[in-house]
Motif scaffolding. Structure first.
Motif, mmCIF file in Angstrom:
data_model
loop_
_atom_site.group_PDB
_atom_site.id
_atom_site.type_symbol
_atom_site.label_atom_id
_atom_site.label_comp_id
_atom_site.label_asym_id
_atom_site.label_seq_id
_atom_site.Cartn_x
_atom_site.Cartn_y
_atom_site.Cartn_z
ATOM 1 N N ALA A 137 0.819 -1.273 0.175
ATOM 2 C CA ALA A 137 0.120 -0.037 -0.044
ATOM 3 C C ALA A 137 0.940 1.282 -0.141
ATOM 4 C CB ALA A 137 -1.016 0.042 1.318
ATOM 5 N N VAL A 138 1.959 1.314 0.815
ATOM 6 C CA VAL A 138 2.812 2.382 0.852
ATOM 7 C C VAL A 138 3.378 2.728 -0.590
ATOM 8 C CG1 VAL A 138 5.037 3.450 1.747
ATOM 9 C CG2 VAL A 138 3.114 2.153 3.281
ATOM 10 N N ALA A 139 3.750 1.597 -1.222
ATOM 11 C CA ALA A 139 4.272 2.035 -2.588
ATOM 12 C C ALA A 139 3.304 2.232 -3.671
ATOM 13 C CB ALA A 139 4.835 0.477 -3.004
ATOM 14 N N SER A 140 2.003 1.962 -3.487
ATOM 15 C CA SER A 140 1.155 2.363 -4.468
ATOM 16 C C SER A 140 -0.011 3.043 -4.364
ATOM 17 C CB SER A 140 0.447 0.703 -5.068
ATOM 18 O OG SER A 140 0.111 0.253 -3.960
ATOM 19 N N SER A 141 -0.558 3.141 -3.094
ATOM 20 C CA SER A 141 -1.601 3.867 -2.432
ATOM 21 C C SER A 141 -1.681 5.349 -2.604
ATOM 22 C CB SER A 141 -2.052 3.480 -0.838
ATOM 23 O OG SER A 141 -2.848 4.461 -0.437
ATOM 24 N N PHE A 147 4.012 9.524 1.181
ATOM 25 C CA PHE A 147 4.749 9.627 2.644
ATOM 26 C C PHE A 147 5.506 8.561 2.782
ATOM 27 C CE2 PHE A 147 0.550 11.640 2.534
ATOM 28 C CZ PHE A 147 0.907 13.099 2.642
ATOM 29 N N LYS A 148 6.060 7.668 1.867
ATOM 30 C CA LYS A 148 6.458 6.484 1.855
ATOM 31 C C LYS A 148 8.080 6.721 2.720
ATOM 32 C CE LYS A 148 8.594 6.484 -2.782
ATOM 33 N NZ LYS A 148 8.806 5.731 -4.288
ATOM 34 N N ASP A 149 8.688 7.863 2.637
ATOM 35 C CA ASP A 149 9.902 8.282 3.170
ATOM 36 C C ASP A 149 9.692 8.331 4.571
ATOM 37 O OD1 ASP A 149 11.229 7.946 0.945
ATOM 38 O OD2 ASP A 149 11.119 9.976 0.479
ATOM 39 N N GLN A 150 8.502 8.545 5.241
ATOM 40 C CA GLN A 150 8.197 8.789 6.499
ATOM 41 C C GLN A 150 7.561 7.515 7.371
ATOM 42 O OE1 GLN A 150 6.696 13.271 5.545
ATOM 43 N NE2 GLN A 150 7.102 12.887 7.804
ATOM 44 N N LEU A 151 7.312 6.409 6.425
ATOM 45 C CA LEU A 151 6.468 5.464 7.073
ATOM 46 C C LEU A 151 7.512 4.534 7.025
ATOM 47 C CD1 LEU A 151 3.287 5.655 5.357
ATOM 48 C CD2 LEU A 151 3.453 5.630 7.808
ATOM 49 N N ILE A 189 -5.746 7.612 9.311
ATOM 50 C CA ILE A 189 -7.187 7.270 8.853
ATOM 51 C C ILE A 189 -6.887 5.898 7.934
ATOM 52 C CG2 ILE A 189 -9.302 7.527 7.414
ATOM 53 C CD1 ILE A 189 -9.169 10.456 8.524
ATOM 54 N N GLU A 190 -5.948 6.018 6.986
ATOM 55 C CA GLU A 190 -5.569 4.780 5.942
ATOM 56 C C GLU A 190 -5.206 3.633 6.901
ATOM 57 O OE1 GLU A 190 -5.588 3.276 1.988
ATOM 58 O OE2 GLU A 190 -6.506 5.035 2.855
ATOM 59 N N LEU A 191 -4.238 3.852 7.859
ATOM 60 C CA LEU A 191 -3.501 2.881 8.337
ATOM 61 C C LEU A 191 -4.630 2.073 9.160
ATOM 62 C CD1 LEU A 191 -0.304 4.370 9.631
ATOM 63 C CD2 LEU A 191 -0.584 2.591 7.999
ATOM 64 N N ALA A 192 -5.956 2.671 9.652
ATOM 65 C CA ALA A 192 -6.525 2.289 10.474
ATOM 66 C C ALA A 192 -7.524 0.953 9.774
ATOM 67 C CB ALA A 192 -7.771 3.072 10.979
ATOM 68 N N THR A 193 -7.639 1.162 8.536
ATOM 69 C CA THR A 193 -8.284 0.089 7.721
ATOM 70 C C THR A 193 -7.401 -1.275 7.702
ATOM 71 O OG1 THR A 193 -7.370 0.813 5.702
ATOM 72 C CG2 THR A 193 -9.526 1.750 6.355
ATOM 73 N N TYR A 194 -6.284 -1.023 7.749
ATOM 74 C CA TYR A 194 -5.090 -2.282 7.924
ATOM 75 C C TYR A 194 -5.248 -2.896 9.055
ATOM 76 C CZ TYR A 194 -3.885 -0.963 2.892
ATOM 77 O OH TYR A 194 -3.925 -0.869 1.812
ATOM 78 N N LEU A 195 -5.222 -2.059 10.240
ATOM 79 C CA LEU A 195 -5.226 -2.523 11.181
ATOM 80 C C LEU A 195 -6.298 -3.307 11.923
ATOM 81 C CD1 LEU A 195 -3.614 0.669 13.248
ATOM 82 C CD2 LEU A 195 -2.370 -1.211 12.378
#
Length: 302
Positions: A137-141, A147-151, A189-195
């Motif tokens: 998701a970080v690579a394509s979302s 923000f891939k450099d910050q995750l 908010i995006e991370l919540a869906t994965y958690l």
């Protein structure tokens, strides 16, 4: 003069019969030898493949295999009393009939340990699958890719850790404040869906760098990091994270720097979200039990 007739003497020599094939007795001896060697190699194979605790059972059995009371100098305790056969050999091969966790004859501790290991293995696979999904998701979302450099995502002894870090030109919060930037809110908010895809609980911690807090005199980086962790919690809940999945929300100030060589580095300002594994949950439960005060017994009435 006529010759005197001499009697004819016939000497008969008895021939001793040779040993021959000894009547087949050698075959019996050879068969016994082969049987003994086969038994010997079977014992060697069993000894080489048998777990240590079962070897102990074999040892106890050969010390005193009798099923009735005996006169051994060292009496083996067992189900039949002193000097009788021990009960260890009887259960020697239970692992073949009843694997740990599979039958009533298996010890409770063995079943519990085996079940716990199975749960931990399944839990590890679940967290690794979540890690792969997040990295994809970080690579394509559209919400996360900028923000891939910050995750930063990795597996730790506690579980799957997701860190959202500051950069010099893109902080997560307003300066010296608990207010989230709009893009930080979108990330959470995006991370919540994965958690919510796993049943594991979540721990959130806030971190600052070592720059002293310059706001109100009664507030330090400890309060600031705690407030930021709680702000992250609110954003995750707004994104759909179930409140019951939260394990702890803490502020650690600058006590656990990301960059230990430069504690003023902006990357030390971060929010850490850990999807806790089973081992971490058990450890936390034991710690909670150890800290739970025991109620004093009521004093005897006079």
């Amino acid at each position: 003069m006529s010759e005197t007739l001499q009697p004819i003497i016939i000497v008969r020599k008895k021939r001793r019969a040779s040993g021959g094939h000894h009547g087949g007795a050698w075959k019996v001896a050879y068969a016994d030898f082969v049987t003994a060697m086969m038994a010997f190699f079977m014992v060697m194979w069993l000894v080489a493949t048998m777990p240590q605790e079962q070897l102990g059972g074999v040892s106890e059995y050969f010390k005193n295999p009798s099923a009735v009371a005996g006169r051994s100098a060292v009496m083996t305790p067992g189900a039949n009393g002193p000097g009788g056969a021990g009960n260890v050999p009887i259960k020697m091969f239970d692992h073949l009939r009843n694997p740990p966790g599979a039958g009533p004859d298996t010890k409770v501790g063995e079943r519990s340990d085996a079940a716990e290991r199975a749960r931990d293995a399944a839990d590890q696979e679940r967290l690794e699958a979540l890690q792969r999904a997040l990295e994809k998701a970080v690579a394509s979302s559209q919400a996360l890719a900028p923000f891939k450099d910050q995750l930063l995502i990795d597996i730790t002894p506690e579980g799957l850790r997701i860190q959202i870090v500051d950069t010099l030109n893109r902080p997560m919060f307003d300066l010296g404040s608990q207010n989230l930037k709009d893009y930080t809110t979108r990330i959470l908010i995006e991370l919540a869906t994965y958690l919510n895809q796993v049943e594991n609980r979540v721990a959130i911690s806030g971190h600052t760098d070592n720059t002293p807090y310059s706001g109100a005199s009664d507030i330090s980086n400890w309060e600031l990091s705690s407030q930021r962790a709680n702000a992250a919690r609110r954003a995750l809940v707004a994104g759909g994270l179930e409140e019951a999945k939260l394990s702890r929300v803490v502020g650690l100030a600058s006590s656990v720097p990301f960059d230990k060589t430069d504690e003023a580095n902006p990357i030390n300002r971060r929010i850490s979200i850990v999807v806790l594994n089973n081992a971490a949950e058990r450890s936390a439960a034991r710690s909670d039990d150890a800290l739970t005060p025991v109620a004093d017994a009521p004093a005897d009435e006079p």
